[in-house]
Design a protein around this motif. Sequence first.
Motif, PDB file in Angstrom:
ATOM      1  N   ALA A  99      -6.093  31.284 -61.832  1.00 46.02           N
ATOM      2  CA  ALA A  99      -7.554  31.130 -61.782  1.00 46.02           C
ATOM      3  C   ALA A  99      -8.269  32.300 -62.452  1.00 46.02           C
ATOM      4  N   ASP A 100      -7.527  33.208 -63.067  1.00 47.82           N
ATOM      5  CA  ASP A 100      -8.136  34.332 -63.763  1.00 47.82           C
ATOM      6  C   ASP A 100      -8.948  33.843 -64.963  1.00 47.82           C
ATOM      7  N   ASP A 101      -9.942  34.639 -65.373  1.00 50.15           N
ATOM      8  CA  ASP A 101     -10.714  34.297 -66.562  1.00 50.15           C
ATOM      9  C   ASP A 101      -9.869  34.527 -67.810  1.00 50.15           C
ATOM     10  N   ILE A 102     -10.270  33.906 -68.909  1.00 47.80           N
ATOM     11  CA  ILE A 102      -9.469  33.941 -70.137  1.00 47.80           C
ATOM     12  C   ILE A 102      -9.396  35.345 -70.730  1.00 47.80           C
ATOM     13  N   ASP A 103     -10.422  36.175 -70.559  1.00 50.67           N
ATOM     14  CA  ASP A 103     -10.355  37.542 -71.079  1.00 50.67           C
ATOM     15  C   ASP A 103      -9.247  38.337 -70.381  1.00 50.67           C
ATOM     16  N   THR A 104      -9.162  38.194 -69.058  1.00 47.98           N
ATOM     17  CA  THR A 104      -8.100  38.857 -68.296  1.00 47.98           C
ATOM     18  C   THR A 104      -6.738  38.349 -68.741  1.00 47.98           C
ATOM     19  N   LEU A 105      -6.620  37.022 -68.882  1.00 48.79           N
ATOM     20  CA  LEU A 105      -5.332  36.437 -69.266  1.00 48.79           C
ATOM     21  C   LEU A 105      -4.953  36.764 -70.708  1.00 48.79           C
ATOM     22  N   SER A 106      -5.941  36.946 -71.559  1.00 50.96           N
ATOM     23  CA  SER A 106      -5.664  37.319 -72.946  1.00 50.96           C
ATOM     24  C   SER A 106      -4.943  38.671 -72.994  1.00 50.96           C
ATOM     25  N   LYS A 107      -5.404  39.610 -72.209  1.00 53.91           N
ATOM     26  CA  LYS A 107      -4.753  40.929 -72.121  1.00 53.91           C
ATOM     27  C   LYS A 107      -3.384  40.809 -71.443  1.00 53.91           C
ATOM     28  N   PHE A 108      -3.325  40.016 -70.382  1.00 54.44           N
ATOM     29  CA  PHE A 108      -2.078  39.795 -69.633  1.00 54.44           C
ATOM     30  C   PHE A 108      -1.019  39.156 -70.529  1.00 54.44           C
ATOM     31  N   SER A 109      -1.452  38.270 -71.448  1.00 51.46           N
ATOM     32  CA  SER A 109      -0.510  37.576 -72.332  1.00 51.46           C
ATOM     33  C   SER A 109       0.224  38.555 -73.252  1.00 51.46           C
ATOM     34  N   VAL A 110      -0.425  39.663 -73.567  1.00 50.73           N
ATOM     35  CA  VAL A 110       0.211  40.682 -74.401  1.00 50.73           C
ATOM     36  C   VAL A 110       1.028  41.624 -73.539  1.00 50.73           C
ATOM     37  N   LYS A 111       0.389  42.144 -72.496  1.00 47.13           N
ATOM     38  CA  LYS A 111       0.997  43.199 -71.686  1.00 47.13           C
ATOM     39  C   LYS A 111       2.186  42.706 -70.865  1.00 47.13           C
ATOM     40  N   SER A 112       1.993  41.714 -70.047  1.00 45.51           N
ATOM     41  CA  SER A 112       3.052  41.281 -69.126  1.00 45.51           C
ATOM     42  C   SER A 112       3.896  40.137 -69.670  1.00 45.51           C
ATOM     43  N   CYS A 113       3.261  39.247 -70.439  1.00 51.02           N
ATOM     44  CA  CYS A 113       3.999  38.100 -71.013  1.00 51.02           C
ATOM     45  C   CYS A 113       4.640  38.468 -72.342  1.00 51.02           C
ATOM     46  N   GLN A 114       4.352  39.672 -72.823  1.00 51.92           N
ATOM     47  CA  GLN A 114       4.942  40.212 -74.043  1.00 51.92           C
ATOM     48  C   GLN A 114       4.746  39.305 -75.254  1.00 51.92           C
ATOM     49  N   SER A 115       3.655  38.532 -75.257  1.00 56.75           N
ATOM     50  CA  SER A 115       3.327  37.612 -76.357  1.00 56.75           C
ATOM     51  C   SER A 115       4.423  36.571 -76.587  1.00 56.75           C
ATOM     52  N   ARG A 116       5.159  36.239 -75.533  1.00 56.21           N
ATOM     53  CA  ARG A 116       6.300  35.320 -75.653  1.00 56.21           C
ATOM     54  C   ARG A 116       5.993  33.899 -75.202  1.00 56.21           C
ATOM     55  N   PHE A 117       4.967  33.726 -74.341  1.00 50.61           N
ATOM     56  CA  PHE A 117       4.589  32.397 -73.859  1.00 50.61           C
ATOM     57  C   PHE A 117       3.121  32.443 -73.447  1.00 50.61           C
ATOM     58  N   PRO A 118       2.463  31.268 -73.434  1.00 49.32           N
ATOM     59  CA  PRO A 118       1.042  31.248 -73.108  1.00 49.32           C
ATOM     60  C   PRO A 118       0.764  31.259 -71.604  1.00 49.32           C
ATOM     61  N   VAL A 119      -0.430  31.728 -71.287  1.00 50.15           N
ATOM     62  CA  VAL A 119      -0.960  31.640 -69.927  1.00 50.15           C
ATOM     63  C   VAL A 119      -2.347  30.998 -70.020  1.00 50.15           C
ATOM     64  N   ALA A 120      -2.619  30.070 -69.110  1.00 46.16           N
ATOM     65  CA  ALA A 120      -3.867  29.302 -69.158  1.00 46.16           C
ATOM     66  C   ALA A 120      -4.790  29.670 -68.008  1.00 46.16           C
ATOM     67  N   SER A 121      -6.074  29.639 -68.311  1.00 51.01           N
ATOM     68  CA  SER A 121      -7.112  29.930 -67.328  1.00 51.01           C
ATOM     69  C   SER A 121      -7.583  28.630 -66.675  1.00 51.01           C
ATOM     70  N   ASP A 122      -7.626  28.647 -65.353  1.00 52.46           N
ATOM     71  CA  ASP A 122      -8.119  27.497 -64.591  1.00 52.46           C
ATOM     72  C   ASP A 122      -9.112  27.994 -63.545  1.00 52.46           C
ATOM     73  N   GLN A 123     -10.224  28.571 -64.023  1.00 50.33           N
ATOM     74  CA  GLN A 123     -11.222  29.130 -63.114  1.00 50.33           C
ATOM     75  C   GLN A 123     -11.822  28.070 -62.198  1.00 50.33           C
ATOM     76  N   GLY A 124     -11.910  26.832 -62.653  1.00 47.96           N
ATOM     77  CA  GLY A 124     -12.433  25.751 -61.823  1.00 47.96           C
ATOM     78  C   GLY A 124     -11.402  25.199 -60.849  1.00 47.96           C
ATOM     79  N   LYS A 125     -10.172  25.637 -61.005  1.00 44.47           N
ATOM     80  CA  LYS A 125      -9.041  25.290 -60.128  1.00 44.47           C
ATOM     81  C   LYS A 125      -8.710  23.790 -60.120  1.00 44.47           C
ATOM     82  N   THR A 126      -9.081  23.055 -61.150  1.00 45.84           N
ATOM     83  CA  THR A 126      -8.754  21.622 -61.188  1.00 45.84           C
ATOM     84  C   THR A 126      -7.274  21.393 -61.428  1.00 45.84           C
ATOM     85  N   VAL A 127      -6.668  22.176 -62.318  1.00 41.72           N
ATOM     86  CA  VAL A 127      -5.224  22.053 -62.563  1.00 41.72           C
ATOM     87  C   VAL A 127      -4.469  22.538 -61.338  1.00 41.72           C
ATOM     88  N   ILE A 128      -4.887  23.672 -60.806  1.00 44.81           N
ATOM     89  CA  ILE A 128      -4.239  24.248 -59.621  1.00 44.81           C
ATOM     90  C   ILE A 128      -4.274  23.246 -58.466  1.00 44.81           C
TER      91      ILE A 128
END
Length: 185
Positions: A99-128
């Motif tokens: 449910a994180d915002d896309i700006d947070t996940l954009s940084k997370f995608s580089v730092k923790s995901c090592q640019s190896r796979f995507p992370v999606a933002s679901d702030q409205g929690k519909t997917v969740i």
Amino acid sequence: MARSTLFRTVWMAAILAAGVPCAHAALDIGDPVPKFTATAALGGKTFRYSLAEALAKGPVVLYFFPAADSNDCSIEAHAFAEAVDQFAALGATVIGVSADDIDTLSKFSVKSCQSRFPVASDQGKTVIQGFDALMQTRPDFANRLSYVIAPDGKVAYYYQNLNPDKHVERMLNAVRALPKATAAK
């Protein structure tokens, strides 16, 4: 460490230590999954992710996590990043959702995901909510819940545990167990 990151890290540690019960997956093995599109980040760049498009290429490992940059979520993302080549060799792709915002996940995608796979933002929690991954005790957060989705759009396996240690191993084993025609689509 930023104040919000510190809060999330302390909060997640408290939840794990308290053994707080979490929601059980509503989607069982064999159930069809809700198809979705969402804004995602890979390597710091945003794009529109489509589950239907990913499934057309093979199985998808979809994992939900509570909060980017919390200690356990970073550990889990790093473990998935390290295993991406193993998933790819089996014909599977990985996507994380929170449910994180896309700006947070954009940084997370580089730092923790090592640019190896995507992370999606679901702030409205519909997917969740569609995957019953909303944490009952903290409805602002997704639960730590992982699914293997077969190319036919049905749940092949799921695993839920706030401890991130076994998610990657269990998802790899589940993808390996898929029928060869399914896994190698």
